[in-house]
Write a protein that holds these residues in place. Sequence first.
Motif, mmCIF file in Angstrom:
data_model
loop_
_atom_site.group_PDB
_atom_site.id
_atom_site.type_symbol
_atom_site.label_atom_id
_atom_site.label_comp_id
_atom_site.label_asym_id
_atom_site.label_seq_id
_atom_site.Cartn_x
_atom_site.Cartn_y
_atom_site.Cartn_z
ATOM 1 N N PRO A 63 0.910 -1.321 -0.056
ATOM 2 C CA PRO A 63 0.041 -0.278 0.159
ATOM 3 C C PRO A 63 0.862 1.208 -0.031
ATOM 4 O O PRO A 63 0.287 2.477 -0.149
ATOM 5 C CB PRO A 63 -0.925 -0.334 1.263
ATOM 6 N N LEU A 64 1.911 1.148 0.514
ATOM 7 C CA LEU A 64 3.170 2.199 0.183
ATOM 8 C C LEU A 64 3.796 2.285 -0.950
ATOM 9 O O LEU A 64 4.631 3.256 -1.040
ATOM 10 C CB LEU A 64 3.841 2.174 1.571
ATOM 11 N N SER A 65 3.610 1.593 -1.973
ATOM 12 C CA SER A 65 4.230 1.503 -2.810
ATOM 13 C C SER A 65 4.235 2.819 -3.838
ATOM 14 O O SER A 65 3.093 3.426 -4.031
ATOM 15 C CB SER A 65 4.004 0.565 -4.103
ATOM 16 N N PRO A 66 5.331 3.415 -4.277
ATOM 17 C CA PRO A 66 5.333 4.682 -5.225
ATOM 18 C C PRO A 66 4.371 4.465 -6.577
ATOM 19 O O PRO A 66 3.922 5.478 -7.031
ATOM 20 C CB PRO A 66 6.708 4.868 -5.613
ATOM 21 N N ASP A 67 4.238 3.309 -7.038
ATOM 22 C CA ASP A 67 3.614 3.265 -8.115
ATOM 23 C C ASP A 67 2.075 3.213 -7.811
ATOM 24 O O ASP A 67 1.315 3.690 -8.574
ATOM 25 C CB ASP A 67 3.915 1.711 -8.840
#
Length: 128
Positions: free
Chosen positions: A6-10
């Motif tokens: 959920p914290l992915s830059p994508d």
Amino acid sequence: MKQTDPLSPDLARAASTFAALGSEQRLAVLGTLVRAGPDGLAIGELGARSGITGSTLTHHMKILAQAGLVSQQKQGRSIICAAVAYDELRELSQFLLRNCCADRETCAHAGAETDIDPFIDPQGHSHG
């Protein structure tokens, strides 16, 4: 079950871009600019073709520009607007589909790929 971080830059980038597209009027503006091609349209013509004018169009263009989906350039007394993020739009669709059936042993869509590239228009122009 596999999950996207959920914290992915994508994920953050996709959410931001989807938010910019989260309006029928903005989708209409972007669609009008995609149809116009890389030369874009003067702001007045964009308003006439999309049916969105004045401060409403200015507001939507600002949001689309901040998302990097469109550009605005002053040419003489005109402002020319153009869609610029064909690669971004392709990446957005790939973001949604990259984990297709990841939680299954087999993919129901395997082999269902088509020869049609959505970023090549009917006239054969590639936009990305």
